[in-house]
Scaffold this motif. Sequence first.
Motif, PDB file in Angstrom:
ATOM      1  N   ARG A  14       0.255  -1.433  -0.053  1.00 36.61           N
ATOM      2  CA  ARG A  14       0.285  -0.243   0.227  1.00 36.61           C
ATOM      3  C   ARG A  14       1.088   1.270  -0.354  1.00 36.61           C
ATOM      4  O   ARG A  14       2.279   1.473   0.426  1.00 36.61           O
ATOM      5  CB  ARG A  14      -0.728   0.055   1.023  1.00 36.61           C
ATOM      6  N   PRO A  15       0.661   1.609  -0.559  1.00 37.32           N
ATOM      7  CA  PRO A  15       1.285   3.881  -1.184  1.00 37.32           C
ATOM      8  C   PRO A  15       1.524   4.314   0.511  1.00 37.32           C
ATOM      9  O   PRO A  15      -0.366   4.667   1.354  1.00 37.32           O
ATOM     10  CB  PRO A  15       0.766   4.334  -1.708  1.00 37.32           C
ATOM     11  N   LEU A  16       2.533   4.546   1.199  1.00 41.90           N
ATOM     12  CA  LEU A  16       2.270   5.666   2.478  1.00 41.90           C
ATOM     13  C   LEU A  16       1.926   7.071   1.617  1.00 41.90           C
ATOM     14  O   LEU A  16       2.503   7.779   0.863  1.00 41.90           O
ATOM     15  CB  LEU A  16       3.618   5.527   2.953  1.00 41.90           C
ATOM     16  N   PRO A  17       1.196   7.968   2.489  1.00 42.79           N
ATOM     17  CA  PRO A  17       1.229   8.980   1.930  1.00 42.79           C
ATOM     18  C   PRO A  17       2.055  10.144   2.119  1.00 42.79           C
ATOM     19  O   PRO A  17       2.826   9.292   3.132  1.00 42.79           O
ATOM     20  CB  PRO A  17      -0.499   9.645   3.152  1.00 42.79           C
ATOM     21  N   PRO A  18       1.900  11.610   1.291  1.00 42.33           N
ATOM     22  CA  PRO A  18       3.954  11.818   1.836  1.00 42.33           C
ATOM     23  C   PRO A  18       3.517  11.813   3.265  1.00 42.33           C
ATOM     24  O   PRO A  18       2.805  12.396   3.508  1.00 42.33           O
ATOM     25  CB  PRO A  18       3.635  13.120   0.993  1.00 42.33           C
TER      26      PRO A  18
END
Length: 84
Positions: A48-52
């Motif tokens: 899953r992508p990590l928010p910035p």
Amino acid sequence: MPELEQEPFADVVRVAGGFSIPELKWRELLFVRALVPQGELFVRDPARPLPPFRDPGLFPEGARFRVERAHGRVVVHVETGVRS
């Protein structure tokens, strides 16, 4: 703090043994499942992508995190010596 309101990824406060982030940002991490519960701790889901965040190393893969809520923020402690 107007600048932090415009850049929520920058609202990270270092504390002894970890850091704190706004509770809303923590809920975002859980909602997108970038962090998932593992018993009483949380781990990164690398799929899953990590928010910035301004500091991209806050949630390293393989680390486990203990959290506490305090005053509208979540204090995140990296559990040292424990790897999945």
